[in-house]
Design an enzyme around this catalytic site. Structure first.
Site, PDB file in Angstrom:
ATOM      1  N   HIS A 100       0.777  -1.340   0.057  1.00  0.00           N
ATOM      2  CA  HIS A 100      -0.045  -0.191   0.017  1.00  0.00           C
ATOM      3  C   HIS A 100       0.907   1.079  -0.004  1.00  0.00           C
ATOM      4  CE1 HIS A 100      -2.293  -2.747   2.178  1.00  0.00           C
ATOM      5  NE2 HIS A 100      -3.435  -2.412   1.877  1.00  0.00           N
ATOM      6  N   ASP A 103       2.241   2.057   3.487  1.00  0.00           N
ATOM      7  CA  ASP A 103       3.260   1.069   3.858  1.00  0.00           C
ATOM      8  C   ASP A 103       4.700   1.501   3.856  1.00  0.00           C
ATOM      9  OD1 ASP A 103       1.032  -0.682   4.705  1.00  0.00           O
ATOM     10  OD2 ASP A 103       1.187  -1.655   2.565  1.00  0.00           O
ATOM     11  N   GLU A 267      -8.486 -13.936  -1.733  1.00  0.00           N
ATOM     12  CA  GLU A 267      -7.713 -14.146  -0.454  1.00  0.00           C
ATOM     13  C   GLU A 267      -8.444 -15.344   0.216  1.00  0.00           C
ATOM     14  OE1 GLU A 267      -6.175 -10.908   1.742  1.00  0.00           O
ATOM     15  OE2 GLU A 267      -7.070 -11.790   3.477  1.00  0.00           O
ATOM     16  N   ASP A 295      -4.012 -13.901  -2.435  1.00  0.00           N
ATOM     17  CA  ASP A 295      -3.710 -13.341  -1.341  1.00  0.00           C
ATOM     18  C   ASP A 295      -3.472 -14.581  -0.386  1.00  0.00           C
ATOM     19  OD1 ASP A 295      -3.069 -10.802  -2.012  1.00  0.00           O
ATOM     20  OD2 ASP A 295      -4.290  -9.741  -0.362  1.00  0.00           O
ATOM     21  N   ASP A 306     -11.076 -12.117  10.238  1.00  0.00           N
ATOM     22  CA  ASP A 306      -9.685 -12.001   9.184  1.00  0.00           C
ATOM     23  C   ASP A 306      -8.564 -12.206   9.958  1.00  0.00           C
ATOM     24  OD1 ASP A 306      -8.750 -12.050   6.632  1.00  0.00           O
ATOM     25  OD2 ASP A 306      -9.010  -9.804   6.456  1.00  0.00           O
ATOM     26  N   ASP A 308      -5.864 -13.563   9.189  1.00  0.00           N
ATOM     27  CA  ASP A 308      -4.673 -13.327   8.174  1.00  0.00           C
ATOM     28  C   ASP A 308      -3.311 -14.200   8.550  1.00  0.00           C
ATOM     29  OD1 ASP A 308      -5.955 -11.621   6.420  1.00  0.00           O
ATOM     30  OD2 ASP A 308      -5.258 -10.009   7.314  1.00  0.00           O
ATOM     31  N   ASP A 338      -0.389 -12.220   2.022  1.00  0.00           N
ATOM     32  CA  ASP A 338      -1.090 -11.320   2.906  1.00  0.00           C
ATOM     33  C   ASP A 338      -1.215 -12.091   4.185  1.00  0.00           C
ATOM     34  OD1 ASP A 338      -2.583  -9.452   3.997  1.00  0.00           O
ATOM     35  OD2 ASP A 338      -4.052  -9.273   2.395  1.00  0.00           O
TER      36      ASP A 338
HETATM   37  C1  XUL Z   1      -7.572  -6.520   4.199  1.00  0.00           C
HETATM   38  C2  XUL Z   1      -6.820  -7.002   2.739  1.00  0.00           C
HETATM   39  C3  XUL Z   1      -5.740  -6.093   2.407  1.00  0.00           C
HETATM   40  C4  XUL Z   1      -5.640  -6.098   1.046  1.00  0.00           C
HETATM   41  C5  XUL Z   1      -4.911  -5.198   0.260  1.00  0.00           C
HETATM   42  O1  XUL Z   1      -8.280  -7.805   4.610  1.00  0.00           O
HETATM   43  O2  XUL Z   1      -6.865  -8.046   2.670  1.00  0.00           O
HETATM   44  O3  XUL Z   1      -4.624  -6.002   3.122  1.00  0.00           O
HETATM   45  O4  XUL Z   1      -5.005  -7.232   0.533  1.00  0.00           O
HETATM   46  O5  XUL Z   1      -5.238  -3.839   0.655  1.00  0.00           O
HETATM   47 CO    CO Z   2      -5.625  -9.153   1.111  1.00  0.00          CO
END
Ligand code: XUL
Ligand code: CO
Length: 440
Positions: A100, A103, A267, A295, A306, A308, A338
């Protein structure tokens, strides 16, 4: 330039019998599988936000990992982050990164200053890219963390906020082009609603499409030849995210005539939040010709948000890679981690252990997926299951030669058709997958 991880060298491939935690057991970058190296198949990417910025802060507590990179002043820290990121990627043999805008470089006094500081950092990244050959997979704009985006960016009720987001995205596209990125992602940030009582949904969706159209028009004019992606997610941070899942996004893209320029960035944790499997989302994208990028991460079914997490579920990774291989592999996309180490995994080595775990999981996934296709039992079963569409009345339907009148005549003559059905054999097929997985 200082070395951040002095104790850790380049991570070697040592094979499955090694007990060295700082080695790959299954990811052998140069090994050829089906005519391509593992590196070419998997196109791993580092996520700048989680890896370089995520310190474990959650809604119950402050960070546990030190991600200051030895600097307190924002510009110096942004530069140190670049050095640390390239060191991590080189040591892990990761060929790409995703970012991003914020970032890479945070917001400063005003947009002009913020942009100028971002340019300094992207100049530095270009230099590091030339030295190392590491590439940008995709870029995006962080249009969701600042308070100005509390009601969304492209879907904000404020036209001024929409304009600010457009300016920010324009610069993020410029930066992606400058870094050679072949993808630009729209993840819906706060593009959704909390309550319909205060929401003009029609206008918000029209405006979201307007913003994307402008991005495409500007991007193509500025020389961006890669793919734009939408990354579906059903909820978080808003109660209802407009890009709910792949099927919803497809409807949106087709309604607004955006389907030529956009692909999906799927994702895993977003798929499961939408009550789909990861494979389902990939299958919907593939069947519609919208497969783009991934992702890579996973959620925890007992937590349900989420999280991640780094992907370690080999079964899901295998079915994911099956879809990727069936889609013909990645073109501009890749596997972006991600993913973030859990809050309790806070030491510098945990960055390496997490990536090794994720990369080995997808290496196993690739190996298994390739074997599933080579083995043929699954594909042959599916082909056989639909064989009634290859000849006779099935072929006539597909060829457009039979309509309701002809089908009624056929059905009346045929009588009861239960006999034409065969078992779905779900358990047998699941056992076939186990057999292939565990004979590697
Ligand atoms: C949020 C997410 C983000 C995107 C990029 O859930 O996955 O990090 O991948 O904006
Ligand atoms: Co993402």
């Amino acid at each position: 330039m200082s070395e951040f991880f002095r104790e850790i060298g380049k991570i070697p491939y040592k094979g499955k019998n090694s007990d060295d935690p700082l080695s790959f057991k299954y990811y052998d970058p140069d090994e050829v599988i089906g005519g391509k190296t593992m590196k070419e198949h998997l196109r791993f990417a580092l996520s700048w936000w989680h890896t370089m910025g995520g310190d474990g802060t959650d809604m119950f507590g402050v960070g546990t990992a030190d991600k200051s990179w030895g600097e307190t002043e924002p510009a110096a820290r942004a530069k140190a982050k670049v050095d640390a990121a390239f060191e991590i990627m080189q040591k892990l043999s990761i060929g790409y990164f995703c970012f991003h805008d914020r970032d890479l470089s945070p917001e400063y006094g005003d947009l002009a200053e913020t942009n100028a500081k971002l340019d300094e950092i992207s100049d530095y990244i270009v230099k590091k890219q030339k030295e190392t050959g590491i590439k940008c997979l995709w870029g995006t704009a962080k249009c969701f963390d600042h308070p100005r985006y509390m009601h969304g960016a492209g879907t904000s009720p404020s036209a001024d906020v929409f304009a600010f987001a457009a300016a920010q995205i324009k610069k993020a596209i410029d930066t992606t082009i400058k870094l050679g990125g072949q993808g630009y992602v729209f993840w819906g940030g706060r593009e959704g609603y909390e309550t319909l009582l205060n929401t003009n949904m029609g206008l918000e969706l029209d405006n979201m499409a307007r913003l994307m159209k402008m991005a495409v028009e500007y991007g193509r004019k500025a020389g961006f030849t890669g793919d734009f992606y939408i990354e579906p997610k059903p909820k978080e941070p808003t109660k209802h995210q407009y890009d709910f899942d792949t099927a919803t996004v497809l409807g949106f893209l087709r309604k607004y005539g955006l389907e030529k320029d956009f692909r999906m960035n799927i994702e895993a944790n977003h798929a499961t939040l939408a009550q789909h499997t990861f494979q389902h989302e990939l299958r919907v994208a593939r069947e519609n010709g919208f497969f783009g990028s991934i992702d890579a991460n996973q959620g925890d079914p007992l937590l349900g948000w989420d999280t991640d997490q780094f992907p370690t579920n080999v079964y899901d990774a295998a079915l994911c890679m099956y879809e990727v291989l069936k889609a013909g592999g990645f073109t501009n996309g890749g596997l972006n981690f991600d993913s973030k180490a859990r809050r309790g995994s806070f030491t510098p080595e945990d960055i390496f252990y997490s990536y090794i775990a994720g990369m080995d999981t997808f290496a196993l996934g690739l190996r298994i997926a390739f074997r599933i296709i080579e083995d043929g039992r699954i594909d042959n079963f599916v082909r056989e299951r639909y064989s009634s569409w290859e000849t006779g009345i099935g072929k006539d339907i597909i060829d457009g030669k039979a309509g309701f009148e002809e089908l009624e005549k056929y059905a009346l003559a045929k009588g009861e058709v239960t006999d034409s059905l065969t078992s779905g054999r779900q358990e047998l097929l699941e056992a076939v997958i186990n057999n292939i997985m565990f004979s590697l």
